[in-house]
Design an enzyme around this catalytic site. Structure first.
Site, short mmCIF file in Angstrom:
data_model
loop_
_atom_site.label_atom_id
_atom_site.label_comp_id
_atom_site.label_asym_id
_atom_site.label_seq_id
_atom_site.Cartn_x
_atom_site.Cartn_y
_atom_site.Cartn_z
CE LYS A 259 40.27 18.45 30.96
NZ LYS A 259 38.93 18.79 30.24
CE1 TYR B 19 38.22 23.79 32.21
CE2 TYR B 19 38.16 22.71 34.37
CZ TYR B 19 38.47 22.81 32.99
OH TYR B 19 39.45 21.83 32.61
CG PHE C 145 30.06 21.93 29.18
CD1 PHE C 145 31.40 22.37 29.97
CD2 PHE C 145 29.84 22.64 27.92
CE1 PHE C 145 31.91 23.49 29.49
CE2 PHE C 145 30.63 23.78 27.71
CZ PHE C 145 31.56 24.14 28.36
NE ARG D 80 43.92 24.16 23.09
CZ ARG D 80 42.53 24.20 23.67
NH1 ARG D 80 42.78 24.27 25.07
NH2 ARG D 80 41.47 24.24 23.07
CB THR E 185 36.84 20.47 23.14
OG1 THR E 185 37.79 21.62 23.17
CG2 THR E 185 36.31 20.45 24.35
NE ARG F 271 41.00 17.37 25.14
CZ ARG F 271 40.74 18.57 25.12
NH1 ARG F 271 40.70 19.23 24.04
NH2 ARG F 271 40.74 19.08 26.15
CG ASN G 191 38.10 16.70 27.42
OD1 ASN G 191 38.66 16.73 28.67
ND2 ASN G 191 37.71 17.67 26.82
CG HIS H 285 43.32 22.21 30.88
ND1 HIS H 285 42.14 22.94 30.33
CD2 HIS H 285 44.28 23.29 31.26
CE1 HIS H 285 42.60 24.40 30.70
NE2 HIS H 285 43.91 24.29 30.87
CD GLU I 218 44.57 27.57 31.80
OE1 GLU I 218 43.35 27.89 31.33
OE2 GLU I 218 45.50 26.75 31.05
N1 UDP Z 1 33.31 20.35 28.08
C1 UDP Z 1 32.21 19.58 28.12
N2 UDP Z 1 31.23 19.58 27.03
C2 UDP Z 1 31.13 20.57 26.15
C3 UDP Z 1 32.49 21.25 26.00
C4 UDP Z 1 33.49 21.22 27.05
O1 UDP Z 1 32.11 18.78 28.99
O2 UDP Z 1 30.38 20.41 25.19
C5 UDP Z 1 34.36 20.42 29.04
C6 UDP Z 1 35.41 19.74 28.66
O3 UDP Z 1 36.11 18.86 29.64
C7 UDP Z 1 36.64 20.64 28.28
C8 UDP Z 1 36.33 21.64 29.13
O4 UDP Z 1 34.74 21.55 29.27
O5 UDP Z 1 37.84 20.08 28.23
C9 UDP Z 1 36.76 23.05 28.72
O6 UDP Z 1 35.96 23.41 27.55
P1 UDP Z 1 36.71 24.21 26.45
O7 UDP Z 1 35.98 24.74 25.41
O8 UDP Z 1 37.71 25.30 27.22
O9 UDP Z 1 37.71 23.33 25.79
P2 UDP Z 1 39.29 22.92 25.95
O10 UDP Z 1 40.05 23.98 25.80
O11 UDP Z 1 39.62 22.02 27.22
O12 UDP Z 1 39.53 22.09 24.68
MG MG Z 2 39.84 25.74 27.24
#
Ligand code: UDP
Ligand code: MG
Length: 187
Positions: free
Chosen positions: A27, A67, A75, A103, A109, A123, A133, A136, A147
């Site tokens: 990112k 997204y 968020f 992952r 996250t 992360r 963070n 992705h 994706e």
């Molecule tokens: N995100 C955020 N605040 C939150 C949760 C998610 O800003 O409380 C952002 C963060 O950049 C995250 C993205 O939204 O990577 C997508 O969220 P997801 O729950 O899909 O998490 P990921 O799959 O990236 O772990």
């Molecule tokens: Mg996700």
């Protein structure tokens, strides 16, 4: 095991099970720091075969579309703006259980949780905030397919599985330093 040799593969990267593809994205927060970007690339290299790599930047519309599943969350606006705020790097990565492995390397996250529960995760090490963070990663076979097509519309994953996966699995690849991806050795 978080980082290290490819599970189920011999040291020369010959694998028995079929390889799986996943999408990984570095990112904008991490791409902004060349040393972090390079460290991430090296960790990826130690764990995956790199099938494709692309540096790119999103417009707001692409960020919103990617997204869309999070539209309406508190968020969402912050996320959309952040993801179109600067250059990103996307990878198509291959290994056994690539989706779960990437992952796992990323960690939770939420960065503050990652720092406590998985300090060695990407992360945990490099994340700045819950939004910024670092990386992705696709979370299922279906999302990986969607994706990968989103970032690499010119790449045909089915075709790759059919024609190239068998030779990638056998380790008949070489790392192309210039393109920073793995390619098939000349036959
Ligand atoms: N995100 C955020 N605040 C939150 C949760 C998610 O800003 O409380 C952002 C963060 O950049 C995250 C993205 O939204 O990577 C997508 O969220 P997801 O729950 O899909 O998490 P990921 O799959 O990236 O772990
Ligand atoms: Mg996700």
């Amino acid at each position: 095991m978080l980082f290290g040799s490819l599970a189920g593969c011999a040291p020369d990267m010959r694998c028995v099970k079929a390889l799986q593809l996943t999408l990984a994205v570095v990112k904008p927060d991490a791409v902004a720091h060349p040393l972090i970007l390079e460290a991430l690339h090296q960790k990826i290299l130690q764990n995956f075969l790199i099938v494709r790599k692309k540096d790119l930047m999103w417009r707001t519309e692409e960020s919103e579309r990617f997204y869309a599943e999070h539209a309406g969350r508190f968020f969402y606006q912050r996320l959309v703006e952040f993801m179109s705020s600067g250059p990103m790097r996307a990878y198509v990565l291959a290994r056994e259980d690539a989706i779960t492995h990437w992952r796992g390397m990323m960690g939770p996250t939420k960065v503050f949780r990652a720092r406590f529960t998985a300090p060695d995760s990407l992360r945990g090490q490099y994340g700045l905030t819950d939004t910024r963070n670092t990386t992705h990663g696709s979370d299922s076979v279906q999302s990986a397919k969607r994706e990968i097509a989103f970032f690499f519309p010119e790449f045909n994953a089915d075709e790759w599985m059919l024609r190239e996966e068998p030779r990638f699995r056998l380790g008949l690849t070489e790392y192309n330093e210039e393109r920073q991806i793995h390619t098939l050795q000349d036959m």
